[in-house]
Each structure stands twice: as C-alpha cells, then as structure tokens.
Write an enzyme that holds these catalytic residues in place. Structure first.
Site, PDB file in Angstrom:
ATOM      1  N   ASP A 192       0.785  -1.230   0.000  1.00 60.40           N
ATOM      2  CA  ASP A 192       0.000   0.000   0.000  1.00 60.40           C
ATOM      3  C   ASP A 192       0.819   1.283   0.000  1.00 60.40           C
ATOM      4  OD1 ASP A 192      -1.799  -2.028   0.230  1.00 60.40           O
ATOM      5  OD2 ASP A 192      -3.076  -1.056   1.693  1.00 60.40           O
TER       6      ASP A 192
ATOM      7  N   GLU B 138      -4.087  -6.795  13.354  1.00 59.32           N
ATOM      8  CA  GLU B 138      -3.603  -6.649  11.985  1.00 59.32           C
ATOM      9  C   GLU B 138      -2.118  -6.303  11.948  1.00 59.32           C
ATOM     10  OE1 GLU B 138      -4.841  -4.080   7.976  1.00 59.32           O
ATOM     11  OE2 GLU B 138      -5.546  -3.434   9.958  1.00 59.32           O
TER      12      GLU B 138
END
Length: 839
Positions: free
Chosen positions: A585, A809
């Site tokens: 990302d 996460e």
C-alpha cells in the site's frame, strides 16, 4: 498510437504523388488532359486515406472489444478441482460449515443457492430504547473479545463471545451420514460475565433459517409462538428438519422458562436481515418466569403469520426468512438440531438425536481429538512452550479455520487496455458467476477473499489439513481469466458487496498482486504427498498461465526488471502515491510515478515464481514448460543481474529505482488542508532511499547464495535498532527514514511505514532459519538473529493477546500494542508456525 501512425503514413502518400506530378511537368492547365487525370487520382488517394482510417478505427475497436471480452472470460484450462467438487455427493463432510465469517455465528452450505442459518442476540433493558441487536461482526460495536477457542475446519468448533455483562459460548458438531452432508447440532450458552452477580440480565436469542431460492420451509407451530420444528426440502439437501429444543440451565437437563416470538417472511436479501429484524422489534411483551416478577421486553410478533414484505414495505423476491426469538434470564443453554432425511434413513436415527448428553459427549470427544492432533502437528508442548502459549497457538489456528467462507457471485472488472490510464475510459463489466472457498483476513473488517493474504493463510492451513488447502487453491485458480489474471480482492455475493466501499468494488485486470499462492505450492512440492502431487498435476496449466501473465504484464523498462502497474497518480494531497497492487500500500516508492520504475519486491516475487514453476514442471515431467521457464529462472537468480538493476551503492542495500526525490513533504495550505510540496533537489532517475521491508526481499525470499557479499549488509540493517529492529519484530520502514510514521494524506494515517507485520516477519524468520542452517560466513549470525527475532515476535503477540483477547492486523514498533483491525486471524495466525519453528 497505431491510429496516429497510420494517419502520418497516409499524409506523405498524397504529398508524394503531388511532388511526382510536379516533377513530371509542373502544374497542369485547367481543361488540359493532365487536369482531367488529377481529379480521379486525388479521389483515389482520398479513398485510400479514408479506407486506412476506417480500418485503423475498426481495428482499434475490435482490439479493444477483444481485450474487454477476455478480461471477463474464464480461462480454458481444465479445472484444478473435480467437477461438482463442493457438492454433497463429492465432498459431503465439507458441504455444511461455518462459511459465513462475517456473522458471529452461522452456517451455510457450499452452494450457489445455499440454505443459511444464523444467530442474533440482544440484551433486553441494558440500554434505553431498542436493544442492541448483535448479528454481524463489526469493528466498533463494543463486542469482544471474541473468537474460536477450537475449530477443526471440518466438523467441530467452540467460540467465546464477550458482550458487556454477558458471555456467550457457541458450539457445533457435525455427524456424517446419508447423501446430503449429514446432521449437525448447535449449543449456545449464555452466562453472566461476572460471577456472583445478583442482577441477571434478560437476553433474547434469535435463531433463523434463510433460503436463497425457491425452496419452501414448513414450520410447525406449538403454543405461544414456539416452533416445534421446521421441515423443508431442497434439491441438494433432500428432506430435512430443524428442531429448537427447550432451554435448560447450563450443564443441566431441567428446562428453563422462556418467552417465544416468531417472524416469517420472504427473504429481503441477506444484507438486510438485521434491519428487517430491528424493524419488527416494535412490540412490548412480558416475560413471566414462574416465581419471579414480570419483565418487559421488545419482541417480534407473538404468533406465526406470513409477511411477504421487506423493511421498505415492498414485496421481495425469492427465498424465505424464518426466525424464532427466545427470551429468558441468564444463565441458560439452547440447542438447535439439524437432521438430514437421508442421514436419518441411513442409520443416524438409531444413534439418537445429537442433543443433550449425546451432544456433550460429542463435543468432549472432538475437543480431546483436536488437542491431540494439534500437539502431534505443531509440537508446541514438546518445544516447552507454556500452556498459555499453546492456547494462543490453538486460537490462532482455530480463528483462521473458523474464518473460512464460501462465496458465490460476480465481480466487477475493468479490462486491461494495454495503455496505462486508458482503463478509466472503459466501463467495468461483470465477471461470470464463480464460487470461492477461502479464508479471510478479518471477520469484522475484511470478511472476503484477498489474493496475497490467502497464500499466507494456506501456509498454516496446509500443515493442519492439506485437503482444505487443495480446495482453497483450486477455487482461487478457478478465478483465472482468459489472460491468466486473478483479481486481488474478491467481492462475491450480496453479503460481501454490502460491506465494501464502492471505490473498492471494481478490480482492474491490469493490476497484479504478490503470487503468494506459490508459497503453499512450494511446501506441497517439498512434502511430496501423492494427493498434493495429483492436485498440482491438474493445477499446473493454470499455475503456469497465472505466472506467465504476471511475468509478461508487469515487465519493467529493461530486461528482467518488473514494475507494479496501478500506482496512484501524483495527486497534490498525497505524500507518496500508493502502490496497492504490491500489497504494501503506502510503502514509499519513487516520488514521481513513471514507466521507468523498477520494483525490487516484484522482481523477487517473479524470481520465486519462476523457481517454483521450474521445480514443479520438472517434478511433473512437464518438459516443455521446464525448458521454457528454466532459463528465465536462472537469469532471475543470477546475482550479478540483480545487482545491476537494484543494488544501490550509495545506500548500501537493494532498492527500487525510479524518478525520485526525497525533498517531498505535506504542508498545511488553507483551505485545501495538507498539500504535497516538492522542493530541491528536483526528482531524477535514481535509487529510492526507503529502507524497509522492500529492501530485504532478496533475503526474505531466500534468493541470495549463503556466501553472497550482499547478505552481510542486509543482516546489518535488519539487526540495527536505528533501522528495522524493534523489541516487537521488524519494522516495515526504518526508523531512520524520512517517511517513517508519516501520514500519506490528511485523512490517510501511516500503514506500512513502521508498524510490525506478521507476514513479513514470518518470511524473515524463515530466511534467517534457512541461512542459519547453511554453511557460510553468516551462518552463526543468522541463527542467532532468528532466535532473538522469534522471541520478540512471539512474545509480543502473546502479550497483546493476553491483554486484549485479540490477534491484531499490525503491531506498534514503539510499544508493541495491537493496531489496525481485530480480530485479524488471517496472516497473524502465522505466529503459530513461528512458535513451531516451521518455515
């Protein structure tokens, strides 16, 4: 380009004829023969030019149509899985499962038109107004911690859910038999969170059944809104019956008093079930437990009445929705029993209903079998890990297996028009309807399939149940389009689509994703299981097509270089345009995106892919493919070529290359907010100074020789706390980087800019373990770093799990706290393999 080129070629043709005419005699007089001749010549030339333009336009249109068509056409290679592989005939033990990861508890069949079951609950009187109805896993609903304590991926599971003052335990067991997937039973136990409390909550449980087609449910109603049972029939399940048994005290057979309400209507659409129930909780009832004062509660209608209306008041489509509400005081247990007609006829009836003591016995037997199998597979007790750490490993595996879902639907695809940016001018098209059997990263936030996550998921699943991995890989390879592309995010079906922001619904057929599915494939090759090799033989044409597409479509500006297509443009509000296809990302890349970029991580993924495909082709006797891929694999593993393309002497590490300057920052400029400002030095073609995970990829994927001169410098930056080393794992971006911890925009906090991620730390552990077992100048150091990094990663994940009850996460490199979404029992479950030292 072709169209313009043909125009340029057409123009000189006319000019050449004019010059030729002038050379032969100059301009002709009006009325002369020359003048008469030139008219037809000019007309012929014009006709030729028009014809060329028409051919160019029609050719361009046909090419665009062809590309758009291929983007939404399934690949012609034979499927990797047998026909009807998800049917109860072929795989009866997998037909029913907890394949709805986005709900707290529910089951469905592996079918395009499934029969679905689920649970909702609400604490009555806990808040003023309408009680909070729990159904789908939500990031911010205040429920938690929750997750599977045990789940074997096949026939049994136990989950705990904390919700304020109450604690729910949901359990299920499947029993094989018949031709339609067998029987199964649920037990839901609700207890007060705090022991010894005097004010026991009043709780409503809602058990529902949904059909997604024309199948009919036939409820049998008893007294006061209580359903005796629900019978039905579908083509895939045959005859079946649901029975909701009377509530009891936990661990007891004595019935408890409950109040019953029921609602029956057409299926409003799966994403609307929660809102439909909320809209029908509009009447007050009294719960009159014997010997106790009556209590008011909000309930569904008190008697069974068919309503063919959705929440909007409009008549809806196919399918039925039948829900039973049971309201009573905690603590209590309830059991829901599903019985297959063919299983009962085949002998299950003689075994007795899977309820009460039989269900308790089955749960205990499955629990002990799970624990024994877990230790035999991962050997954590043998490695002297504590009981608490073993429990973490069991929860990591169970959460991953309990997050496996079955999806069916059509994705939205933007075709690859082979000219970057041109896809924006093409409307997205629907991909053919496809099934997908896959694990998901997060039940609350990402309850759908992600391509690069799934490769990491299956590294864990494959150790536990290789058959489940073959099923998942076969389904993912079934998504291959005619070009060999697989979409990186799969949004299939109404339930999945309802949870995805519109901007992420469309998948672009020019964009790749790391080919991590090859990681479990490599493990299969090493294991040599005959069933795995049989699967790989069937899957090879699709694996080959997928790799070939990646190698060709993402080719870089020079031979053996590669570039991720699909970087964000250099917008004025972005510090560094993101590269979503890479999976990393916002990891910093060249400041000014261009076709000159060379991406190190992508090149390493392609090198790994070539290596695995060559080994697979050789193992399977695919001589032609091995001969084709062998030279490519050898070239990609040649360190001299890697050095020429990606070694940055001025940085002392491997790096991306592109049009870059580090003189970029976000500055406030009212009223626009934070705006990107580019200073001096101006961008130029150079190596990108962004030390982090990308820099380590030749090490992470074990592409370097153990005697490589580049191995030492990579270990240096890995072990340096000023750069990547932290007490909690390796940082995604060096603390010394100017991008470390920086927002990418005013509304886009840092993601891969310093946080610790388990998937890359697992790759690093595997690499250090690998080099620590190979003779070379860095063997001892690699082994020592492996030991320290494993202790840091496992220790921090355990501490955070103990403190919060969740796997996260990502983890802070500053204090180790869990960040991002939770539960994240996708690739964070790799902590189990780290504990087991299984790489």
């Amino acid at each position: 380009m072709a169209r313009g080129e043909r125009r340029r070629r057409g123009a000189p043709a006319d000019g050449a004829r004019t010059a030729e005419g002038a050379a032969r005699g100059g301009p002709a007089r009006r009325g002369s023969r020359g003048g008469v001749a030139r008219g037809p010549v000019r007309g012929a030339v014009l006709a030729i030019v028009v014809l060329l333009l028409a051919l160019s336009l029609s050719g361009s249109w046909l090419l665009a149509w062809h590309r758009a068509r291929r983007a939404v056409t399934l690949h012609s290679a034979p499927p990797a899985l047998p026909p009807d592989s998800s049917s109860p005939t072929v795989a009866p033990d997998l037909f029913w499962g907890t394949y709805r990861p986005h709900v707290y508890f529910g089951m469905k069949t592996r079918s395009p038109q499934p029969l679905l079951t689920g649970l909702m609950w609400a604490q009555q009187g806990a808040t003023s107004g309408t009680p909070k109805l729990r159904h789908t896993c939500e990031q911010g609903d205040g429920v938690g911690p929750y997750g599977w304590e045990f789940h074997d991926g096949l026939s049994f599971g136990r989950q705990h859910i904390q919700d304020g003052a109450i604690r729910l335990t949901t359990e299920f067991v499947k029993r094989p038999g018949g031709q339609h997937g067998g029987d199964w039973s649920w037990r839901v136990t609700v207890e007060p969170q705090a022991s010894g409390t005097s004010a026991l909550p009043l709780v409503s449980l809602f058990f529902y059944v949904v059909t997604d087609g024309k199948e009919v449910l036939v409820p049998e109603v008893g007294a006061k809104g209580q359903l005796k049972f629900i019978s039905g029939h579908t083509s895939e399940l045959g005859d079946f019956r649901f029975t909701l048994l009377a509530p009891t005290s936990p661990g007891d057979t004595a019935p408890k008093y409950g109040s019953y309400n029921v609602f029956w209507s057409s299926n409003p659409g799966l994403p609307l079930l929660t809102e439909m129930v909320k809209s029908r909780l509009n009447s007050w009832f009294q719960h009159r437990s014997p010997g106790a004062s009556p209590e008011r509660y909000l309930g569904l209608p008190g008697s069974l009445k068919w309503e063919d209306r959705g929440p909007s008041g409009q008549g809806q489509g196919q399918g039925q929705f039948l829900i039973q509400q049971v309201t009573l005081k905690v603590p209590f247990s309830m059991e829901l029993v599903f019985e297959s007609g063919s299983a009962q006829a085949g002998g299950n009836q003689a075994l007795g209903q899977l309820a009460g003591s039989l269900l308790t016995q089955a749960l205990e037997t499955h629990t002990e079998a799970f624990k024994e199998r877990f230790e035999k597979t991962f050997r954590l007790q043998e490695k002297a890990l504590s009981p608490e750490e073993q429990a973490l490993g069991q929860a990591a595996l169970s959460g991953l297996l309990g997050g496996i879902g079955y999806f069916y639907g059509q994705g939205l695809i933007l075709p690859d028009m082979k000219v970057e940016g041109s896809e924006q001018k093409v409307a997205p098209a629907l991909f053919p309807p496809v099934p997908l059997f896959t694990a998901v990263p997060s039940r609350s936030f990402f309850p759908r399939g992600f391509l690069w996550d799934e490769g990491f998921h299956q590294l864990v699943v494959q150790r536990w149940d290789p058959r489940l991995t073959r099923e998942a890989l076969g389904h993912w390879l079934g998504l291959l389009n005619a070009d060999g592309w697989i979409g990186r995010e799969q949004v299939l079906g109404d339930e999945a689509r309802a949870r995805v922001p519109p901007e992420f619904l469309v998948q672009r057929a020019a964009h790749a994703n790391p080919p991590t599915l090859l990681l479990p494939v490599a493990h299969m090759l090493e294991g040599g299981d005959p069933a795995d090799l049989d699967f790989l033989r069937r899957a090879f044409p699709r694996l080959h097509a997928w790799f070939s597409w990646l190698h060709q479509s993402q080719a870089g500006p020079v031979p053996l270089s590669y570039r991720w297509r699909g970087r964000d443009p250099a917008l004025p509000n972005l510090l560094n345009p993101k590269t979503l296809p890479s999976g990393l990302d916002d990891y910093p890349r060249a400041s000014h995106p261009s076709a000159t970029e060379r991406h190190l991580d992508l090149r390493c993924w392609v090198a790994l892919g070539a290596r695995v495909l060559v080994r697979l082709a050789e193992q399977l006797g695919e001589a032609e493919a091995a001969a084709e891929l062998g030279p490519l694999a050898a070239s990609l593993e040649t360190e001299k070529i890697l050095d020429e393309l990606h070694w940055a002497p001025e940085l002392g590490v491997f790096a991306d290359f592109g049009n870059h300057t580090k003189a970029v920052q976000l500055k406030p400029q009212p009223p626009q907010g934070l705006v990107r400002v580019v200073g001096r030095p101006h961008p130029r073609l150079q190596y990108v100074d962004a030390l982090g995970y990308v820099s380590l990829f030749p090490l992470l994927l074990r592409l370097l020789d153990p005697h490589s001169s580049r191995l030492g410098p990579l270990l240096d930056v890995l072990a340096d706390s000023r750069h990547l080393w932290s007490p909690f794992g390796l940082r995604s971006l060096a603390a010394s980087s100017s991008f470390y911890g920086q927002r990418n925009s005013e509304h886009d906090p840092p993601y891969w800019r310093g946080a610790v991620w388990l998937n890359v730390n697992y790759l690093a552990l595997g690499a250090l373990h690998h080099y620590g077992h190979l003779e070379g100048p860095h063997q001892a150091r690699a082994a020592k770093l492996h030991s320290k990094l494993r202790a840091n990663v496992v220790g921090n994940v355990w501490q955070q799990y103990h403190a919060t009850g969740f796997l996260w996460e990502q983890y802070s490199d500053r204090d180790g706290r869990g960040m991002g979404c939770r539960p994240f029992q996708g690739w964070t479950s790799l902590v189990l393999l780290a504990m087991a030292e299984d790489y």
